[in-house]
Design a protein around this motif. Sequence first.
Motif, PDB file in Angstrom:
ATOM      1  N   GLN A  49       0.845  -1.190   0.000  1.00 15.54           N
ATOM      2  CA  GLN A  49       0.000   0.000   0.000  1.00 15.54           C
ATOM      3  C   GLN A  49       0.881   1.242   0.000  1.00 15.54           C
ATOM      4  OE1 GLN A  49      -3.189  -0.072   2.826  1.00 15.54           O
ATOM      5  NE2 GLN A  49      -3.439   2.153   2.848  1.00 15.54           N
ATOM      6  N   ILE A  50       0.577   2.189  -0.853  1.00 13.98           N
ATOM      7  CA  ILE A  50       1.346   3.430  -0.924  1.00 13.98           C
ATOM      8  C   ILE A  50       0.742   4.429   0.057  1.00 13.98           C
ATOM      9  CG2 ILE A  50       2.089   5.332  -2.407  1.00 13.98           C
ATOM     10  CD1 ILE A  50       1.845   3.360  -4.770  1.00 13.98           C
ATOM     11  N   LEU A  51       1.571   4.922   0.974  1.00 17.39           N
ATOM     12  CA  LEU A  51       1.147   5.912   1.958  1.00 17.39           C
ATOM     13  C   LEU A  51       1.802   7.242   1.606  1.00 17.39           C
ATOM     14  CD1 LEU A  51       1.562   3.841   5.271  1.00 17.39           C
ATOM     15  CD2 LEU A  51      -0.508   4.158   3.907  1.00 17.39           C
ATOM     16  N   ASN A  52       1.007   8.213   1.173  1.00 22.04           N
ATOM     17  CA  ASN A  52       1.567   9.511   0.824  1.00 22.04           C
ATOM     18  C   ASN A  52       0.921  10.673   1.577  1.00 22.04           C
ATOM     19  OD1 ASN A  52      -0.094   8.453  -1.871  1.00 22.04           O
ATOM     20  ND2 ASN A  52      -0.809  10.437  -1.136  1.00 22.04           N
ATOM     21  N   ALA A  53      -0.123  10.388   2.373  1.00 23.33           N
ATOM     22  CA  ALA A  53      -0.737  11.446   3.181  1.00 23.33           C
ATOM     23  C   ALA A  53       0.184  11.775   4.353  1.00 23.33           C
ATOM     24  CB  ALA A  53      -2.100  11.007   3.696  1.00 23.33           C
ATOM     25  N   PRO A  54       0.323  13.050   4.722  1.00 18.01           N
ATOM     26  CA  PRO A  54       1.239  13.414   5.819  1.00 18.01           C
ATOM     27  C   PRO A  54       0.738  12.904   7.166  1.00 18.01           C
ATOM     28  CG  PRO A  54      -0.027  15.323   5.099  1.00 18.01           C
ATOM     29  CD  PRO A  54      -0.330  14.232   4.125  1.00 18.01           C
TER      30      PRO A  54
ATOM     31  N   LYS B  20      -3.012  -2.831  -6.179  1.00 16.83           N
ATOM     32  CA  LYS B  20      -4.324  -2.846  -6.827  1.00 16.83           C
ATOM     33  C   LYS B  20      -5.095  -1.563  -6.559  1.00 16.83           C
ATOM     34  CE  LYS B  20      -5.039  -7.862  -6.984  1.00 16.83           C
ATOM     35  NZ  LYS B  20      -5.946  -8.987  -6.591  1.00 16.83           N
ATOM     36  N   VAL B  21      -4.838  -0.965  -5.400  1.00 15.17           N
ATOM     37  CA  VAL B  21      -5.524   0.272  -5.022  1.00 15.17           C
ATOM     38  C   VAL B  21      -4.485   1.274  -4.538  1.00 15.17           C
ATOM     39  CG1 VAL B  21      -7.246   1.313  -3.484  1.00 15.17           C
ATOM     40  CG2 VAL B  21      -7.596  -1.014  -4.346  1.00 15.17           C
ATOM     41  N   ALA B  22      -4.615   2.507  -4.989  1.00 19.79           N
ATOM     42  CA  ALA B  22      -3.774   3.605  -4.511  1.00 19.79           C
ATOM     43  C   ALA B  22      -4.652   4.843  -4.430  1.00 19.79           C
ATOM     44  CB  ALA B  22      -2.582   3.834  -5.442  1.00 19.79           C
ATOM     45  N   GLY B  23      -4.119   5.891  -3.839  1.00 18.78           N
ATOM     46  CA  GLY B  23      -4.957   7.065  -3.689  1.00 18.78           C
ATOM     47  C   GLY B  23      -4.172   8.318  -3.411  1.00 18.78           C
ATOM     48  N   ALA B  24      -4.880   9.428  -3.458  1.00 21.61           N
ATOM     49  CA  ALA B  24      -4.314  10.748  -3.209  1.00 21.61           C
ATOM     50  C   ALA B  24      -5.462  11.748  -3.253  1.00 21.61           C
ATOM     51  CB  ALA B  24      -3.250  11.086  -4.263  1.00 21.61           C
TER      52      ALA B  24
ATOM     53  N   LEU C 110       5.886   7.554   1.203  1.00 17.22           N
ATOM     54  CA  LEU C 110       6.447   8.691   0.473  1.00 17.22           C
ATOM     55  C   LEU C 110       6.542   9.892   1.413  1.00 17.22           C
ATOM     56  CD1 LEU C 110       4.477   8.493  -2.920  1.00 17.22           C
ATOM     57  CD2 LEU C 110       6.591   7.327  -2.248  1.00 17.22           C
ATOM     58  N   GLY C 111       7.642  10.633   1.301  1.00 20.42           N
ATOM     59  CA  GLY C 111       7.799  11.822   2.132  1.00 20.42           C
ATOM     60  C   GLY C 111       6.725  12.851   1.857  1.00 20.42           C
ATOM     61  N   ARG C 112       6.361  13.003   0.610  1.00 17.52           N
ATOM     62  CA  ARG C 112       5.259  13.863   0.186  1.00 17.52           C
ATOM     63  C   ARG C 112       4.847  13.430  -1.207  1.00 17.52           C
ATOM     64  NH1 ARG C 112       6.766  18.118  -3.265  1.00 17.52           N
ATOM     65  NH2 ARG C 112       9.027  18.231  -3.670  1.00 17.52           N
ATOM     66  N   PHE C 113       3.685  13.869  -1.631  1.00 10.14           N
ATOM     67  CA  PHE C 113       3.209  13.469  -2.956  1.00 10.14           C
ATOM     68  C   PHE C 113       3.889  14.292  -4.038  1.00 10.14           C
ATOM     69  CE2 PHE C 113       0.686  13.856  -6.748  1.00 10.14           C
ATOM     70  CZ  PHE C 113       0.314  12.552  -6.998  1.00 10.14           C
TER      71      PHE C 113
ATOM     72  N   PHE D   8      -4.570   7.676  10.053  1.00  7.40           N
ATOM     73  CA  PHE D   8      -5.542   6.613   9.818  1.00  7.40           C
ATOM     74  C   PHE D   8      -5.013   5.615   8.785  1.00  7.40           C
ATOM     75  CE2 PHE D   8      -9.231   4.968   7.421  1.00  7.40           C
ATOM     76  CZ  PHE D   8      -9.856   4.287   8.449  1.00  7.40           C
ATOM     77  N   GLY D   9      -4.411   6.132   7.691  1.00  2.54           N
ATOM     78  CA  GLY D   9      -3.868   5.234   6.669  1.00  2.54           C
ATOM     79  C   GLY D   9      -2.792   4.320   7.211  1.00  2.54           C
ATOM     80  N   LEU D  10      -1.934   4.859   8.087  1.00  7.98           N
ATOM     81  CA  LEU D  10      -0.871   4.054   8.691  1.00  7.98           C
ATOM     82  C   LEU D  10      -1.456   2.925   9.527  1.00  7.98           C
ATOM     83  CD1 LEU D  10       2.083   3.526   9.553  1.00  7.98           C
ATOM     84  CD2 LEU D  10       1.751   5.251  11.356  1.00  7.98           C
ATOM     85  N   PHE D  11      -2.393   3.246  10.430  1.00  9.13           N
ATOM     86  CA  PHE D  11      -2.954   2.215  11.292  1.00  9.13           C
ATOM     87  C   PHE D  11      -3.788   1.217  10.507  1.00  9.13           C
ATOM     88  CE2 PHE D  11      -1.696   4.820  14.871  1.00  9.13           C
ATOM     89  CZ  PHE D  11      -1.359   3.854  15.800  1.00  9.13           C
ATOM     90  N   ASN D  12      -4.497   1.682   9.497  1.00  8.49           N
ATOM     91  CA  ASN D  12      -5.290   0.757   8.696  1.00  8.49           C
ATOM     92  C   ASN D  12      -4.389  -0.239   7.969  1.00  8.49           C
ATOM     93  OD1 ASN D  12      -7.872  -0.091   7.744  1.00  8.49           O
ATOM     94  ND2 ASN D  12      -7.466   0.910   5.798  1.00  8.49           N
ATOM     95  N   CYS D  13      -3.255   0.234   7.478  1.00 11.48           N
ATOM     96  CA  CYS D  13      -2.309  -0.631   6.766  1.00 11.48           C
ATOM     97  C   CYS D  13      -1.690  -1.660   7.715  1.00 11.48           C
ATOM     98  CB  CYS D  13      -1.231   0.244   6.133  1.00 11.48           C
ATOM     99  SG  CYS D  13      -0.164  -0.611   4.969  1.00 11.48           S
TER     100      CYS D  13
END
Length: 503
Positions: free
Chosen positions: A206-211, A252-256, A234-237, A219-224
Amino acid sequence: MNLAQLVRGVLQLQPDAEAIEHGGSWWTWSDLEQVIDRLDAMLNEAGLGAGVRVGGLLRNTSSIAAGIIGLVITDRCVVTLTPMLPDERLSADILALRPPAILGCAEDWARPAILAAAREIGCLGLELTGDRSDPVRLVPGLETVAGSDLRRDAPGIAVEMLTSGTTGAPKRVPLKARTLEQAVIDAGVYDNRRPDDPPKLRGGVQILNAPFAHISGVFGLFNCVAAGRKSCLLGRFTVESWVDAVRRHRPKVAGAPPSALRMILDADVPKEDLSSLVAFRAGTAPLDPDLGDAFFERYGIPVLQNYGATEFAGGVAGWTLADFKAHHKDKRGSVGRMNPGCHARIVDPETGEILPFGTEGLLELKADHLGDGDWFRTTDLAVLDPDNFLWIKGRFDNAIIRGGFKVFPDDVVRALEQHPSIREAAVVDVPDPRLGQVPVAAYIVKSGASAPAEEELRAFLRERLLPYQVPAQLKALQEMPRTPSLKVSQPELRKLFTGPLAA
């Protein structure tokens, strides 16, 4: 099983398996747990146990990710500090918040103003080194808790989170631990994860790019982690770093945020680079349905919008892939269906009367996991249908009153973004001595396009807006001033408009 037990269970399944990639280097689950345990031990040694507030200079790094996880699962409170702020503002935050401990990376402890603010309040200083053999060190001069008027305790609070500050000064919201826990559990519906499932490692990255300084990042970190899934942090988008991550890890799923979606389209990223994706999740800001349609037409990838609030630990409503396949045409423009355990109703802004399905009004929310049974009134105008799909129509509190006429910025933004040369637009109010307020607009031109002449653009807008909705000033920008979550910063944008206005 609570969140702490779930996370600990995941960490111990295959300790030497890859967990987080950042800057081309992988950290294992064991590496994360080593930071968590060392941080816990050092805080306990300083007399800072459960319920204590700990300031976090939250950069998107593997060691900071481990620090956030560790503080939450040991029942401490993360007080978010945004390291991207200028020294003056960040040091003022530290002086106002007065946490008994602060953790951060070496580059932030090397900032003299930050170090001086920490010394002034007398807090414990903890450096997350990034060195897996010595992951946490005391900051010289900050080896003990010395302050006498520190704000120590926040029992039951997982995070003191700043709102995004999109429309004004950011506000600090105390996010209850049980709220975050239930939000992560409820989000399993998007991952085929049930509340009673035992810890397990799942495939994919899973790509994590939200600060991390924003609720979507935490939330993205804990969900992952709760899902037992590897992540690429990613340090930033940026388009380049995000596309590189998608190419290498083939999720399969990514977001921003929607602003990033525009950047991807504008960069004309080759379709084959995104061929692994079956869905793109968009959140943190309203999604223009035309933008979602354009992305779907270009790449064949559904854009699944979600809607959230800091007070609810993120997600409140969202699209699943199944809902998109069944309803993307008849529910076009919706932010999706209400999440399990979350409830919505629409009320009259003036009287509070509950309005029927299909009627626009002010959105109120309630969640089972908040436990107080009260309805929370948002500032969003919305429509709810009988199938529990939600449409966000704008913000009730940011209407611009121009000489007695009400202008909603979202209406003007939509008109501007219909112009074939404009990639993104934003509208704010500025004071006017005659009319009280007037709208002004900034926009970014698409790559390869020329900025329209002002009179041409005004004529374009007059065909789509009422006269009082047309901005008093139009300004082309290379880039918008943004918050860490990539939303347009309205206070900073407002500063760009000076001089006489064509009110």
